[in-house]
Write an enzyme that holds these catalytic residues in place. Sequence first.
Site, PDB file in Angstrom:
ATOM      1  N   SER A 117     -18.799  80.090  32.554  1.00 23.71           N
ATOM      2  CA  SER A 117     -19.684  80.368  33.691  1.00 23.71           C
ATOM      3  C   SER A 117     -20.098  81.991  33.464  1.00 23.71           C
ATOM      4  CB  SER A 117     -18.935  80.386  35.022  1.00 23.71           C
ATOM      5  OG  SER A 117     -19.691  80.654  36.001  1.00 23.71           O
ATOM      6  N   CYS A 119     -10.743  82.358  49.250  1.00 27.44           N
ATOM      7  CA  CYS A 119     -10.846  81.822  50.574  1.00 27.44           C
ATOM      8  C   CYS A 119     -12.220  81.617  50.961  1.00 27.44           C
ATOM      9  CB  CYS A 119     -10.081  82.631  51.542  1.00 27.44           C
ATOM     10  SG  CYS A 119     -10.290  84.441  51.356  1.00 27.44           S
ATOM     11  N   GLY A 154     -19.994  77.169  37.312  1.00 27.44           N
ATOM     12  CA  GLY A 154     -19.066  76.429  36.458  1.00 27.44           C
ATOM     13  C   GLY A 154     -18.502  75.276  37.395  1.00 27.44           C
ATOM     14  N   THR A 155     -18.386  75.476  38.690  1.00 26.37           N
ATOM     15  CA  THR A 155     -18.158  74.320  39.676  1.00 26.37           C
ATOM     16  C   THR A 155     -19.131  73.035  39.097  1.00 26.37           C
ATOM     17  OG1 THR A 155     -17.718  75.736  41.450  1.00 26.37           O
ATOM     18  CG2 THR A 155     -18.259  73.491  42.050  1.00 26.37           C
ATOM     19  N   THR A 185     -35.328  71.967  36.938  1.00 21.81           N
ATOM     20  CA  THR A 185     -36.057  73.200  36.068  1.00 21.81           C
ATOM     21  C   THR A 185     -34.827  74.156  35.744  1.00 21.81           C
ATOM     22  OG1 THR A 185     -37.901  72.315  37.392  1.00 21.81           O
ATOM     23  CG2 THR A 185     -37.848  74.705  36.061  1.00 21.81           C
ATOM     24  N   GLN A 200     -12.496  81.467  33.128  1.00 24.85           N
ATOM     25  CA  GLN A 200     -11.835  82.796  33.058  1.00 24.85           C
ATOM     26  C   GLN A 200     -11.386  83.069  31.966  1.00 24.85           C
ATOM     27  OE1 GLN A 200     -11.273  84.643  35.633  1.00 24.85           O
ATOM     28  NE2 GLN A 200     -11.860  83.523  37.492  1.00 24.85           N
ATOM     29  N   HIS A 246     -21.387  84.322  35.753  1.00 23.96           N
ATOM     30  CA  HIS A 246     -21.162  85.728  36.724  1.00 23.96           C
ATOM     31  C   HIS A 246     -19.515  86.382  36.367  1.00 23.96           C
ATOM     32  CE1 HIS A 246     -18.726  83.805  40.211  1.00 23.96           C
ATOM     33  NE2 HIS A 246     -19.021  82.532  39.486  1.00 23.96           N
ATOM     34  N   ASN A 305      -6.858  81.457  36.850  1.00 26.38           N
ATOM     35  CA  ASN A 305      -7.674  82.633  37.563  1.00 26.38           C
ATOM     36  C   ASN A 305      -6.895  83.439  38.285  1.00 26.38           C
ATOM     37  OD1 ASN A 305      -7.726  79.528  38.718  1.00 26.38           O
ATOM     38  ND2 ASN A 305      -8.452  80.628  40.573  1.00 26.38           N
TER      39      ASN A 305
HETATM   40  N1  PLP Z   1     -12.929  77.550  37.307  1.00 26.13           N
HETATM   41  C1  PLP Z   1     -12.298  78.746  37.259  1.00 26.13           C
HETATM   42  C2  PLP Z   1     -10.735  78.895  36.474  1.00 26.13           C
HETATM   43  C3  PLP Z   1     -12.760  79.763  38.201  1.00 26.13           C
HETATM   44  O1  PLP Z   1     -12.033  80.869  38.383  1.00 26.13           O
HETATM   45  C4  PLP Z   1     -13.726  79.741  38.983  1.00 26.13           C
HETATM   46  C5  PLP Z   1     -14.621  80.556  39.762  1.00 26.13           C
HETATM   47  O2  PLP Z   1     -13.801  81.164  40.307  1.00 26.13           O
HETATM   48  C6  PLP Z   1     -14.690  78.368  38.724  1.00 26.13           C
HETATM   49  C7  PLP Z   1     -14.138  77.316  37.881  1.00 26.13           C
HETATM   50  C8  PLP Z   1     -16.045  77.757  39.450  1.00 26.13           C
HETATM   51  O3  PLP Z   1     -16.963  78.727  38.804  1.00 26.13           O
HETATM   52  P1  PLP Z   1     -18.114  79.160  39.575  1.00 26.13           P
HETATM   53  O4  PLP Z   1     -18.124  80.240  40.360  1.00 26.13           O
HETATM   54  O5  PLP Z   1     -19.175  79.454  38.656  1.00 26.13           O
HETATM   55  O6  PLP Z   1     -18.664  77.770  40.162  1.00 26.13           O
END
Ligand code: PLP
Length: 395
Positions: A216, A340, A68-69, A254, A196, A218, A168
């Site tokens: 995302s 953290c 997600g990041t 890939t 989320q 996970h 989150n």
């Molecule tokens: N955005 C939100 C609202 C999240 O809560 C998180 C992870 O906690 C992320 C983005 C980041 O996602 P990822 O862990 O897949 O990089």
Amino acid sequence: MIYLDYNATSPLLPEVVAAMQAVMGEPLNASSVHAGGRRAKKLLEDARRDIAHALGAFPNEVLFTASGTEANNLALRGFPDRPILVSAIEHAAVAKTASLLGAAVIPVDAHGVVKLDALREMLANLIPPPRGGRLGGGQEGTNVLTSPPPSLPLQGGGALVSIMLANNETGVIQPIAALADIVHEAGGLLHVDAVQALGKIPLDWGLLKADMLTVSSHKIGGPLGAAALLIRADLPIRPQLTGGGQELGRRAGTENIAAIVGFAAAVRATAHCPDATRQLMLRKALESQIRSIAPEARQFVFPVPQLPNTLMLCMPGISSETQLMHFDLSGIAVSAGSACSSGRIEPSAVLAAMGVPREEAASALRVSLGWGSTDADILAFADAWKALYSKAAKA
Ligand code: PLP
């Protein structure tokens, strides 16, 4: 361990494990031209189709990333000629990136909901990028003019606005469709971090009216290593990873087929939120347990839409760190408001943006439920909460 930290990450769903086990041992490069490559390509495109359909999108609108990041970075860095606006309660993956890019910050109200009028006003007062200069490199909340990198000609254009769907820490849900109208009226683009929200509330790409949306794997019982940016097919995004022509040339590298197969299985299992009502009932039970133990303890429950699984609560006078240690020793995994990475807990920027006093924010704890949570987990948490609270009261 009693796991009550699903907003951090979630255990794999059994159907995800099965789907991944079926492909794990195979050499799967979707760019190879032999039979193995064709099989990988089919697995990839089947996953893309299933995720697209579950979210109400077209397959060519799903761009796979590793996290997600990464998807959030791609969205924010992908339109370098647009000034950026982000809400004050974004996850670090948006907030930090936006800060580095010199974004302006849209305030929220006491419930953590973006102030629509403030957004309207900020969009109306945007200074268009000047000739030979761009917005960038500033401190958080300031738009500072710097010289543009020579490779980035400026075309002008409306703002790029990034607002999360569900927070989150507090679980508060934003009125995204209304925000999208405001952004589009001003000629801007809207990116929505829905990491989320997926699997917790129904998510429909068309109804949200966003131009880009991050999800995302996970967080919904899928594996780490897979995520997606939904993006309107006609938007020319600048890739961050260059190399091979994967993902229509928008994200080289890939593809992680086993993780993407698991992601699709998790989306199929959770996109329509089959467990949401059960989790909401568990959360309500937890709220009433805490109320009966300590009526004065603040629980962040608002008269605005909120995720069913998330509860932020304060134990008066006891720091988040102390609470986390206590719960950990009791075999219970929960989280302080803000994650953290270094083991040190900073007071929550989300609560600060909502105007919550620092001392209150310093005693905040987040409980987030998921598919494996049970009544017994809630009772165990309430017992451990009571034990610490009573000990502190006697001290
Ligand atoms: N955005 C939100 C609202 C999240 O809560 C998180 C992870 O906690 C992320 C983005 C980041 O996602 P990822 O862990 O897949 O990089």
